[in-house]
Design a protein around this motif. Structure first.
Motif, mmCIF file in Angstrom:
data_model
loop_
_atom_site.group_PDB
_atom_site.id
_atom_site.type_symbol
_atom_site.label_atom_id
_atom_site.label_comp_id
_atom_site.label_asym_id
_atom_site.label_seq_id
_atom_site.Cartn_x
_atom_site.Cartn_y
_atom_site.Cartn_z
ATOM 1 N N ALA A 182 2.535 -2.384 6.529
ATOM 2 C CA ALA A 182 1.108 -2.527 6.202
ATOM 3 C C ALA A 182 0.943 -3.214 4.853
ATOM 4 O O ALA A 182 0.454 -2.630 3.875
ATOM 5 C CB ALA A 182 0.429 -1.163 6.209
ATOM 6 N N THR A 183 1.350 -4.456 4.784
ATOM 7 C CA THR A 183 1.403 -5.203 3.536
ATOM 8 C C THR A 183 0.008 -5.570 3.014
ATOM 9 O O THR A 183 -0.989 -5.501 3.747
ATOM 10 C CB THR A 183 2.239 -6.468 3.748
ATOM 11 N N VAL A 203 -9.949 0.086 11.189
ATOM 12 C CA VAL A 203 -9.591 -0.991 10.264
ATOM 13 C C VAL A 203 -8.940 -0.428 9.000
ATOM 14 O O VAL A 203 -9.433 0.544 8.418
ATOM 15 C CB VAL A 203 -10.834 -1.823 9.895
ATOM 16 N N LEU A 204 -7.842 -1.039 8.581
ATOM 17 C CA LEU A 204 -7.172 -0.660 7.340
ATOM 18 C C LEU A 204 -8.067 -0.985 6.146
ATOM 19 O O LEU A 204 -8.440 -2.148 5.941
ATOM 20 C CB LEU A 204 -5.848 -1.421 7.218
ATOM 21 N N LEU A 225 -5.031 -2.961 -6.676
ATOM 22 C CA LEU A 225 -6.045 -2.982 -5.627
ATOM 23 C C LEU A 225 -7.413 -3.408 -6.143
ATOM 24 O O LEU A 225 -8.390 -3.418 -5.394
ATOM 25 C CB LEU A 225 -6.161 -1.599 -4.989
ATOM 26 N N GLY A 226 -7.487 -3.733 -7.430
ATOM 27 C CA GLY A 226 -8.766 -4.103 -8.017
ATOM 28 C C GLY A 226 -9.671 -2.921 -8.273
ATOM 29 O O GLY A 226 -10.884 -3.087 -8.475
ATOM 30 N N LYS A 267 -6.069 -7.168 2.546
ATOM 31 C CA LYS A 267 -6.960 -8.165 1.947
ATOM 32 C C LYS A 267 -7.770 -8.906 3.002
ATOM 33 O O LYS A 267 -8.908 -9.331 2.743
ATOM 34 C CB LYS A 267 -6.154 -9.161 1.103
ATOM 35 N N ALA A 268 -7.204 -9.070 4.186
ATOM 36 C CA ALA A 268 -7.923 -9.770 5.258
ATOM 37 C C ALA A 268 -9.197 -9.023 5.644
ATOM 38 O O ALA A 268 -10.178 -9.631 6.095
ATOM 39 C CB ALA A 268 -7.022 -9.934 6.472
#
Length: 547
Positions: free
Chosen positions: A334-335, A385-386, A399-400, A340-341
């Protein structure tokens, strides 16, 4: 049991237990000593200030201090014999600092003023030495100090106050009833842990916590001597963040399933479960061996919790994602690019999985983590959704984010704290749906209860899971017990095959009492909640005899 015999038992076998994968933290002691209090919160604040001041004087820009007293009582029996009783205590101070932009850590069991000050100075010296080879400074998410606060696991009965003889009597009754109902062999165990942790930091926090965990468990074995076969059934208990009230049956909520299966919530009847286990172990002797193929799986929470742990909990630990944890059980599929997508379908729309350090009675529930961050809940997977990971103060900037998730933990005062899995749970369905209602909709399926053997690859993607009990479902009805069952899938395919989740009335937890991670290895305790859940078209293999 006289006192001399008890003391002999309590000191035996600790090395053997460590070798068997049961970690003993500290030195052997007596049950009476476990109830003593070596220092109160006021004394611990004084000790902490010594460390904070010493570290600051040597150049630390950040310091945290953990004064920990870790207590364990483990009881082991087999049939009519007590095999071992362990009472262990570990007490000391761990000090972590940032100096020259780099972490340093040191720990000591010398809790004198001089010992604590020297430990703090050593931590700073280590940080400065590390700084010579570190290329980027530590970026620590801000955390406002909370002042002087306390938090306690909301227990009714302190398990350490219950006489050892009463606990042994319970295990002997468990063993005896299992033997009466067909068991050839039975082992039973009680695990009790109490973490008395004091945390202080240069941010202005002084946090005193008293954390309790309990795990009753057993293994029942039925034997067919004529055929040379045996079958086992483990307890379907869940370890809990509770006191001894978990075993008194007063708050028990029993959840019935097909063929007399029973789940437990809030309280656990160990004797009743042992009787049922003996009967089911015997029934497994004549169970039909499963034909391999595709099946719809109806997974009980006591089983699904392990699948959640391995295929969701571990791969969404940010240190695994970043490759920091590659040497211990692998990294993660789970990169960051998938996250980010913003549209990576980890599962179907029925799958919402939360990380939660506040869940009542769960193993990973505390008031504050080992960085002084208040506990919280956050989404990992939302409607399939991740959406996030598990991260701590020096990770969330990646992760901002500007606030830690509060999932930092060390298993002892002499272990450095790092990111550990919080309670990770599948939210129940919103529509009313019982287990029997779910089974009615299955034409060809298997109902699985309890954890069994499993394997998963180093990126937490391809896996295989077994279980304790397997029941064949045909045309909406349970028609009999199966054997030799394991299912294979990959994480994304499996969670996208989730089509139904029972409602909150069926919600229960599964737990891992000794979850390993890190080098040197540390253990932590974590719970995974869910309701019974259906997965369609999963590949089932036959693990045993030819059919």
């Amino acid at each position: 049991m006289d006192r001399r015999k008890f003391m002999q038992l309590s000191g035996l076998g600790m090395g053997a237990l460590v070798g068997a994968g049961i970690p003993i933290i500290g030195n052997a002691t007596t049950p009476e000593h476990l109830l003593e209090t070596p220092a109160d919160a006021a004394q611990k604040k004084i000790m902490s200030d010594i460390a904070l001041n010493a570290a600051r004087s040597k150049g630390a820009t950040y310091t945290d201090v953990r004064i920990g007293r870790y207590l364990q009582q483990f009881l082991f029996t087999r049939e009519t014999k007590v095999q071992n009783i362990v009472n262990a205590e570990s007490y000391g101070v761990g000090i972590r600092v940032i100096a020259n932009g780099t972490w340093g850590f040191s720990a000591t069991s010398d809790v004198s003023k001089e010992g604590i000050a020297k430990c703090a100075e050593t931590a700073v010296a280590i940080a400065k030495a590390n700084a010579k080879i570190q290329t980027e400074p530590v970026i620590l998410a801000p955390q406002k100090g909370v002042g002087e606060v306390t938090w306690k696991t909301p227990i009714v009965k302190n398990a350490f106050e219950i006489p050892v003889q009463e606990k042994i009597d319970l295990l002997m009754k468990v063993n005896g009833e299992a033997m009466k109902n067909g068991a050839g062999f039975v082992t039973s165990n009680l695990f009790f842990v109490n973490e008395q942790k004091y945390f202080a930091s240069s941010d202005g926090s002084y946090i005193d916590q008293d954390i309790h965990r309990i795990w009753p468990t057993f293994t029942v074995t039925a034997v067919d001597k004529a055929a040379g076969k045996f079958k086992t059934r483990d307890a379907i208990s869940s370890p809990m963040g509770m006191g001894y009230e978990y075993l008194d049956g007063l708050a028990s909520e029993k959840i019935a399933g097909p063929n007399g299966l029973v789940g437990y919530r809030n309280s656990y009847d160990m004797v009743e479960d042992a009787i049922m286990a003996a009967k089911q172990a015997k029934e497994k002797m004549t169970a039909k061996s499963v034909p391999a193929g595709k099946y719809d799986l109806v997974l009980d929470p006591n089983h699904l919790g392990l699948t959640i742990h391995e295929s969701v909990g571990h791969p969404l630990e940010l240190d695994r994602v970043l490759g920091y944890e590659a040497n211990y059980a692998g990294t993660s599929f789970a990169t960051l690019d998938k996250w980010k997508a913003g549209n990576f379908n980890y599962g179907s729309k029925n799958v919402t999985i939360v990380a939660d350090k506040t869940q009542p009675h769960a193993l990973g529930t505390v008031g504050y983590d080992d960085e002084g961050v208040p506990s919280k809940q956050w989404n990992l997977i939302k409607d399939g959704v991740l959406v996030n990971y598990q991260a701590i103060r020096d990770q969330v900037n990646i992760l901002g984010e500007k606030e830690s998730h509060g999932c930092c933990y060390a298993d002892n005062w002499d272990s450095v704290q790092f990111q550990r899995m919080p309670n990770v749970s599948l939210l129940p369905g919103k529509e009313k749906l019982s287990v029997l209602d779910m089974i009615k909709g299955v034409e060809k399926g298997i109902y699985i209860v309890g954890r069994g053997s499993y394997s998963i690859d180093q990126q937490r993607y391809n896996f295989q899971f077994g279980g304790q009990l397997f029941y064949e479902i045909k045309n909406g009805e349970v028609v009999g017990m199966l054997d030799d069952v394991a299912y294979q899938s990959n994480t994304q395919e499996f969670w996208n095959s989730c089509v139904q989740v029972c409602d909150k009335d069926d919600y229960r937890t599964f737990g891992s009492f000794f979850d390993g991670k890190g080098q040197p290895s540390q253990v932590s305790a974590v719970s995974h909640g869910s309701s019974t859940t259906r997965f369609n078209g999963v590949n089932v293999i036959n693990t045993g005899r030819k059919i």
